[in-house]
Write a protein that holds these residues in place. Structure first.
Motif, short mmCIF file in Angstrom:
data_model
loop_
_atom_site.label_atom_id
_atom_site.label_comp_id
_atom_site.label_asym_id
_atom_site.label_seq_id
_atom_site.Cartn_x
_atom_site.Cartn_y
_atom_site.Cartn_z
N SER A 17 0.83 -1.22 0.00
CA SER A 17 0.00 0.00 0.00
C SER A 17 0.86 1.26 0.00
N GLU A 38 9.81 3.16 6.87
CA GLU A 38 9.57 1.72 7.05
C GLU A 38 10.45 1.24 8.20
N ASN A 59 -2.24 -16.02 -3.51
CA ASN A 59 -3.55 -16.67 -3.58
C ASN A 59 -4.45 -16.01 -4.64
C1 FAD Z 1 0.73 -13.86 4.45
C2 FAD Z 1 -0.08 -12.99 3.54
C3 FAD Z 1 -0.25 -13.40 2.22
C4 FAD Z 1 -0.97 -12.59 1.34
N1 FAD Z 1 -1.11 -13.01 0.05
C5 FAD Z 1 -1.74 -12.20 -0.83
C6 FAD Z 1 -1.86 -12.57 -2.21
O1 FAD Z 1 -1.43 -13.62 -2.62
N2 FAD Z 1 -2.48 -11.71 -3.05
C7 FAD Z 1 -3.00 -10.53 -2.61
O2 FAD Z 1 -3.55 -9.78 -3.42
N3 FAD Z 1 -2.92 -10.17 -1.31
C8 FAD Z 1 -2.31 -10.98 -0.43
N4 FAD Z 1 -2.23 -10.62 0.89
C9 FAD Z 1 -2.88 -9.38 1.32
C10 FAD Z 1 -1.87 -8.28 1.59
O3 FAD Z 1 -2.26 -7.78 2.84
C11 FAD Z 1 -1.89 -7.18 0.56
O4 FAD Z 1 -1.64 -7.73 -0.72
C12 FAD Z 1 -0.80 -6.12 0.79
O5 FAD Z 1 0.44 -6.73 0.84
C13 FAD Z 1 -1.03 -5.28 2.02
O6 FAD Z 1 0.02 -4.34 2.04
P1 FAD Z 1 0.10 -3.20 3.13
O7 FAD Z 1 1.20 -2.30 2.69
O8 FAD Z 1 -1.21 -2.57 3.33
O9 FAD Z 1 0.46 -3.92 4.50
P2 FAD Z 1 1.82 -4.61 4.95
O10 FAD Z 1 2.34 -5.47 3.90
O11 FAD Z 1 1.55 -5.21 6.28
O12 FAD Z 1 2.84 -3.40 5.11
C14 FAD Z 1 2.74 -2.42 6.11
C15 FAD Z 1 4.12 -1.94 6.40
O13 FAD Z 1 4.07 -0.80 7.26
C16 FAD Z 1 5.14 -0.86 8.16
N5 FAD Z 1 4.80 -0.05 9.32
C17 FAD Z 1 3.70 -0.18 10.10
N6 FAD Z 1 3.70 0.77 11.05
C18 FAD Z 1 4.82 1.53 10.86
C19 FAD Z 1 5.36 2.67 11.53
N7 FAD Z 1 4.75 3.21 12.59
N8 FAD Z 1 6.52 3.19 11.06
C20 FAD Z 1 7.15 2.64 9.98
N9 FAD Z 1 6.67 1.55 9.33
C21 FAD Z 1 5.51 1.01 9.76
C22 FAD Z 1 5.28 -2.35 8.48
O14 FAD Z 1 6.56 -2.66 8.95
C23 FAD Z 1 4.98 -2.97 7.12
O15 FAD Z 1 6.16 -3.20 6.37
C24 FAD Z 1 -1.53 -11.40 1.79
C25 FAD Z 1 -1.36 -11.01 3.14
C26 FAD Z 1 -0.63 -11.80 3.99
C27 FAD Z 1 -0.45 -11.36 5.42
#
Ligand code: FAD
Length: 453
Positions: A17, A38, A59
């Motif tokens: 995201s 990060e 998935n």
């Molecule tokens: C095991 C797993 C498998 C998945 N497989 C799929 C898939 O196959 N296909 C799909 O479409 N989706 C999948 N997903 C869904 C996945 O959540 C999303 O695709 C996407 O990766 C979410 O990204 P994000 O950046 O919102 O969250 P995250 O990937 O959790 O990233 C958030 C980041 O913010 C950082 N952060 C948080 N708070 C702070 C702070 N205060 N200061 C600095 N850094 C901070 C964290 O360290 C982390 O790196 C999967 C999820 C999981 C958990």
């Protein structure tokens, strides 16, 4: 006349995201500068794509995993260039998807569109406060940074402690509170109790078996439901989605009819494009009713397993190595030898339906805890304490408007403090996977740039 300095936008969190919000901003603005925070390195992976286990597959089919909403074949093209031998209907490894995201950062941040405008800061943001026309961000390592706008891309929080686990047990070596932070080499050998039977449990079962083949496991959840499997290539043409004004009950009627005609996978896939609009059209009690009665069933049909993964899990179940059960933990007690004794009751069974399971390790696989009021994350606590953030009515994440702007404690949406990704689930519900988040990241980038003029 001196030129106004280019606006600085802070993006907190560099999983999918945060990275895609930052890259969308760089693509849309020739001036904006970004500070991307990060707390874990390397960037771009988050919990989902940090795995090196080749058994951990996406998935979602490759054909639906492009990071750009306006270029649907982008990931498939990348796979082709990398000569990985995978096409749009295949399921790539999550490690390869992480490499794909990192290649996007390199291409854009170091290319002509973004050179010198993206600063990655390896630090955790622990506090945010208003500062003139913008914000001041406080970091764990002491630095403080000002920005005109902030986008929170914090991802999924770790799961809440399940009922039946007390402080003493939670503090013991037998308990793993965060399923994404453990090291197989540090776990004692012996049976494992997995609390939860969803996608996290599947990941844990595969990893535990890789580390110690044949290790016995019991996966326990209230209903014992586990994700179903993808099947064959998806149909080229989907039925039209249900109308946006159907109630939850009517949607399930629609799904039943569509499933009878086209199969349940096609019926669910057809509903996805309408899922966010349906959620938004429902009243809080309707949303609550959906969560209480339908969510587990929706989740196992909607978030499916790659066939390879499903086959491995089926094989583990067939040999009895992995047992899935529906029930409730009554107590978890630490024994003198460090093992955990779990007493649990089967679903729908009376007092006589009690069982025991002795586990060397208990892993919490219950899924993310969205309630910001009970969060132990320093940044979330700070935002709540200052009244800059508060929970959505169902406590799934932050209270945000449809553009991702955080509502403060008085209900006012801030034009320059936004959130993207799973923490905005309360407003959109289906905002977990790449096909949903990629569109939101592009939209949030536009909203921020518009707010900064
Ligand atoms: C095991 C797993 C498998 C998945 N497989 C799929 C898939 O196959 N296909 C799909 O479409 N989706 C999948 N997903 C869904 C996945 O959540 C999303 O695709 C996407 O990766 C979410 O990204 P994000 O950046 O919102 O969250 P995250 O990937 O959790 O990233 C958030 C980041 O913010 C950082 N952060 C948080 N708070 C702070 C702070 N205060 N200061 C600095 N850094 C901070 C964290 O360290 C982390 O790196 C999967 C999820 C999981 C958990």
């Amino acid at each position: 006349m001196p030129q106004a300095p280019a606006p600085v936008i802070a993006v907190v969190g560099a999983g999918f995201s945060g990275v895609m919000t930052a890259l969308n901003i760089l693509r849309r603005s020739a001036e904006a500068r970004i500070v991307l925070f990060e707390r874990h390195t390397p960037i771009g992976l988050g919990a989902a794509y940090a795995s090196h286990n080749p058994g951990h597959r996406l998935n979602v089919r490759a054909g639906n995993m492009s990071a750009w909403p306006d270029d649907p074949n982008h990931f498939v093209e990348w796979l082709r260039r990398e000569r990985l031998g995978l096409g749009p209907a295949d399921f790539a490894t999550r490690a390869d998807y992480g490499r794909y995201l990192q290649s996007l950062v390199t291409d854009i941040a170091e290319g002509p569109a973004g050179a010198g405008r993206l600063v990655v800061t390896p630090d955790a943001v622990t506090g945010i406060e208003p500062d003139g026309e913008g914000w001041r961000l406080q970091c764990a390592m002491g630095r403080s940074v000002t920005a005109r706008a902030v986008v929170l891309a914090l991802g999924n929080p770790p799961p809440a402690r399940p009922p039946g686990i007390d402080e003493t047990f939670a503090a013991s070596n037998a308990y793993v509170a965060d399923p994404w932070r453990w090291d197989a080499t540090e776990l004692p050998s012996g049976p494992v109790l997995l609390i939860g039977t969803g996608l996290t449990m599947v990941d844990m079962a595969l990893s535990l078996n890789d580390a110690q083949p044949g290790r016995p496991m019991l996966a326990l959840s209230r209903r014992g439901l586990t994700p179903l499997e993808h099947d064959g290539a998806p149909p080229l043409i989907l039925p039209a989605p249900p109308a946006n004004d159907l109630s939850p009950l009517e949607v399930f009627g629609w799904l039943r009819t569509a499933a009878a005609e086209h199969g349940w996978r096609t019926a669910i896939d057809a509903t996805r494009p309408a899922a966010q609009a349906l959620w938004r059209s429902w009243s809080p009690p309707q949303r609550q009713a959906f969560l209480r009665h339908a969510r587990p069933f929706w989740d196992i049909h909607r978030h499916r397993l790659a066939p390879l993964v499903a086959r491995r899990i089926a094989a583990m179940r067939a040999t009895g190595q992995l047992a899935l059960a529906a029930g409730k933990i009554r107590s978890l007690r630490l024994e003198a030898d460090g093992f955990a004794l779990c007493r649990w009751r089967g679903r729908g069974r009376g007092e006589n339906g009690g069982y025991v399971f002795r586990a060397a390790t208990v892993i919490n696989c219950t899924g993310p805890a969205g309630d910001v009021l009970t969060s132990t994350d320093p940044l979330i606590q700070n935002l709540v304490r200052r009244g800059l953030a508060h929970p959505d009515p169902l406590r799934l994440g932050f209270d945000v408007d449809h553009d991702g702007r955080l509502r403060d404690v008085s209900g006012r949406a801030s034009p320059t403090l936004l959130s993207v990704g799973p923490a905005t689930r309360g407003a959109s519900w289906e905002i977990t996977a790449v096909p949903d988040i990629r569109g939101q990241a592009a939209a949030v980038a536009e909203t921020v740039l518009a707010a900064l003029g």
